[in-house]
Design an enzyme around this catalytic site. Structure first.
Site, PDB file in Angstrom:
ATOM      1  N   SER A 184      36.130  44.172  29.952  1.00  0.00           N
ATOM      2  CA  SER A 184      35.505  45.159  30.813  1.00  0.00           C
ATOM      3  C   SER A 184      33.998  45.249  30.585  1.00  0.00           C
ATOM      4  O   SER A 184      33.292  44.263  30.723  1.00  0.00           O
ATOM      5  CB  SER A 184      36.209  46.501  30.622  1.00  0.00           C
ATOM      6  N   ASP A 386      44.435  43.654  38.313  1.00  0.00           N
ATOM      7  CA  ASP A 386      43.372  44.624  38.024  1.00  0.00           C
ATOM      8  C   ASP A 386      42.494  44.798  39.255  1.00  0.00           C
ATOM      9  O   ASP A 386      42.100  43.820  39.892  1.00  0.00           O
ATOM     10  CB  ASP A 386      42.525  44.122  36.853  1.00  0.00           C
ATOM     11  N   HIS A 448      44.407  44.996  33.904  1.00  0.00           N
ATOM     12  CA  HIS A 448      43.066  45.026  33.321  1.00  0.00           C
ATOM     13  C   HIS A 448      43.113  44.700  31.831  1.00  0.00           C
ATOM     14  O   HIS A 448      42.163  44.139  31.284  1.00  0.00           O
ATOM     15  CB  HIS A 448      42.477  46.430  33.541  1.00  0.00           C
TER      16      HIS A 448
END
Length: 638
Positions: A184, A386, A448
């Site tokens: 991320s 995601d 994710h």
């Protein structure tokens, strides 16, 4: 006779000065931490069996502002063809790397808020694992509230300082092959740290001292790299996934937000910031449209729903156990959490996120070509389900990126590297694509947090990326194939033992330990010299005492000091040093593996093993778009 004797006031003064020097030297010795001070001797809720070899605690990176970063280090369980260390970072900004440690790639997972279980896909099989809460104020890390960071180069400078001081404590790891991994917003952190390390390695002093850090690669999942391509990927992604129908009433609001973002990016004229408020509204519009009877799509896994407006903030399910566990007094004690850390652990710090809004830093995508051309290998991977950092945006910015004489995955002008099918233990897992030092992996049916969904597959990816080869070790390799080919043998779930490589590592650890003993011994030597000097002084006086009957009468203040008192004091110091050395040896030098005692199947033989409170920071800095806080419609890139 009296002319040969020091005056009474001088004798008294000498004793006082000796006492002061001994106290100061003792304090310095006690305050200079060594590896043993960070050794984790027990971990509440640990599974049955010996404990993993690990260290944890704080390292100061900013004395002026009381800035301390927290780390948790796990020693590798086995050594394959070379020694490696992987440093893991989560994103946010302001979200704790304990997410990665306890829910993704670390050796333990939470069964509930008081019981741990082993993670059979842990990344510590053939690599040392180091988790760091950063920037300051994140997770267990802390700093004065007015000193949170704002820019990526500040963050990178802090991290290099952390590494310098960490390697001073653990010199045996300084010459490992070094890798960074994360997910991320770590897609911003990691390239900046990598560049700072390469810049450090050019320093003449570092070169002369042979203290180069061997940065080999970066491995980043569902990363946030390039705002232009990634913001503009939201609309095509929801169309591709069938979440919204093209030209429907629901789509119109999302399309308007998309158009506003395009206009804003055009106005920026190439000077696009990492965070663009106007473009964040695209994701907000998608979540609003998905709201049905108080439930919305999970932005981290579009196959799931969550209560509105959390929309994924309550996910993954292990999260509900994480904060209660990490706030327990016995856990914070085991992990050596400083008393200066006044508040309980939180997953994502709103105050840190509010402060960390880079205005000067360019997006990290601009750094990747230079890193690739410098010889640093980069692996990017995406979970296909995601939304927030989706694979379409990642693939788009890769295709536009130019480095090493080519564009994207070009092998030659107009010829692109093929997407190679990946199967894991007979199941379709995703695909690989590689060119000119860059590897891309798409994980089918993953979120994710890819390692949360597929821990063992993610470890297989790591072993391939690190070049782990267990051919000379033995063990049962995993059936992992790319286009039907197995490639280098790696193992997941079966823990082989190294022989020659392990012996070399033992010799390396032994040399590093003597270096650490010598370093800590410099301070101890001061104490010994002072004590020896004092002993010599009193020995001389004792002889004078035997030679002249007036000696004791002239210096009555010394009557209570026997000949054995200083040696006893020195022996107490020595006993503490021996205990510290034993703890250091237990934590650093135990035999890594035991071939004779190994049982078949997965083994763990190398295990040598607060209440939450709303802070003033959280009141003054409410959660923002990047924060991961329950009950907020934010877009946290954790």
């Amino acid at each position: 006779m009296s002319s040969c004797q020091p005056p009474p006031f001088l004798s008294s003064m000498v004793v006082r000065w000796l006492s002061v020097w001994i106290i100061l030297a003792s304090s310095a010795f006690a305050s200079a931490k060594c590896a043993a001070d960070y050794y984790v001797r027990s971990l509440p809720g640990q599974p049955e069996g010996p404990l993993l070899k690990m260290h944890a605690g704080h390292i100061e990176v900013d004395h002026e502002n009381n800035g301390n970063l927290f780390f948790w280090h796990f020693q590798n369980r086995h050594i394959a063809n070379r020694q490696r260390t992987v440093i893991w970072l989560n994103g946010g900004p302001g979200c704790s790397s304990m997410d990665g440690a306890m829910m993704e790639v670390g050796p333990y997972r939470l069964k509930d808020d008081h019981t741990l279980k082993y993670n059979e896909g842990s990344w510590d099989e053939f690599a040392n694992l180091l988790f760091v809460d950063q920037p300051v104020g994140t997770g267990y890390s802390y700093a004065n509230t007015n000193s949170y960071l704002h820019e990526l180069d500040e963050m990178a400078a802090h991290f290099v300082t952390f590494m310098e001081r960490w390697f001073e404590l653990f010199p045996e790891y300084e010459h490992d092959d070094l890798y960074f991994a994360g997910e991320s917003y770590a897609g911003q952190y990691i390239p900046y740290i990598a560049k700072a390390i390469l810049d450090r390695n050019k320093n003449e002093t570092v070169i002369a001292q042979r203290r180069l850090w061997h940065l080999k690669g970066l491995l980043i999942g569902n990363g946030w790299f390039s705002p232009v391509e990634q913001y503009l990927s939201y609309l095509p992604y929801v169309y591709k996934e069938g979440m919204v129908k093209n030209d429907s009433d629901e789509a119109k609001g999302i399309e308007r937000a998309h158009s506003d973002c395009v206009a804003e990016l055009d106005r920026a004229k190439g000077d696009v910031k990492i965070h663009v408020d106007v473009c964040e509204k695209i994701l907000s519009a998608i979540l609003d449209v998905s709201n049905k009877s108080g439930h919305c799509v999970n932005m981290y896994d579009v196959r799931l729903t969550d209560t509105f407006p959390s929309c994924g903030m309550n996910w993954p399910p292990d999260l509900k156990h994480l904060a209660p566990y990490l706030r327990r007094d016995d856990v914070t004690s085991a992990l050596h959490i400083n008393k200066d850390k006044k508040t309980g652990w939180t997953e994502c710090a709103g105050a840190v996120s509010s402060s960390f809004r880079p205005r000067k830093s360019k997006p990290s995508a601009d750094l990747l070509p230079g890193l690739l051309e410098s010889g640093v290998r980069i692996g990017l991977f995406s979970g296909a389900k995601d939304l927030i950092c989706n694979h379409i945006g990642t693939e788009e910015f890769i295709n536009k990126m130019e480095w090493s004489g080519g564009k994207g995955f070009e092998l030659s002008p107009g010829v692109w590297a093929p997407r190679r099918d990946w199967t894991f233990e007979g199941e379709t897992a995703g695909y690989y694509q590689e060119a000119r030092n860059l590897t891309y992996v798409l994980f089918y049916n993953a979120s994710h947090m890819v390692p949360f969904d597929y821990a063992r597959r993610s470890r297989d990816m790591l072993d391939r990326f690190l070049g782990v080869d267990i051919t000379s070790i033995g063990g049962n390799p995993t059936d992992s194939r790319i286009d039907g080919e197995k490639g280098a043998l790696t193992s997941v779930g079966n823990h082989p033992n190294s022989t020659l490589a392990e012996q070399r590592e033992k010799e390396k650890l032994k040399a590093a330990t003597w270096k650490a003993y010598y370093k800590s011994g410099e301070v101890a030597l001061v104490v010994v010299v002072i004590a020896a000097g004092a002993w010599g002084f009193f020995l001389w006086r004792s002889r004078r005492q035997r030679q002249g009957s007036g000696y004791l009468g002239i210096y009555p203040s010394l009557n209570g000091l026997s000949s054995g008192s200083l040696p006893r004091y020195r022996n107490k110091r020595s006993s503490r040093d021996i205990e510290a050395a034993a703890e250091f040896e237990a934590s650093e030098l135990e035999t890594l593996h035991d071939m004779d005692d190994r049982s078949p199947g997965p083994s763990r033989d190398n295990y040598s093993v607060g209440e939450d409170s709303e802070t003033e920071d959280e009141k003054r800095y409410p959660p923002t778009d990047f924060d991961r806080q329950d009950g907020t419609p934010s877009a946290s890139r954790t």
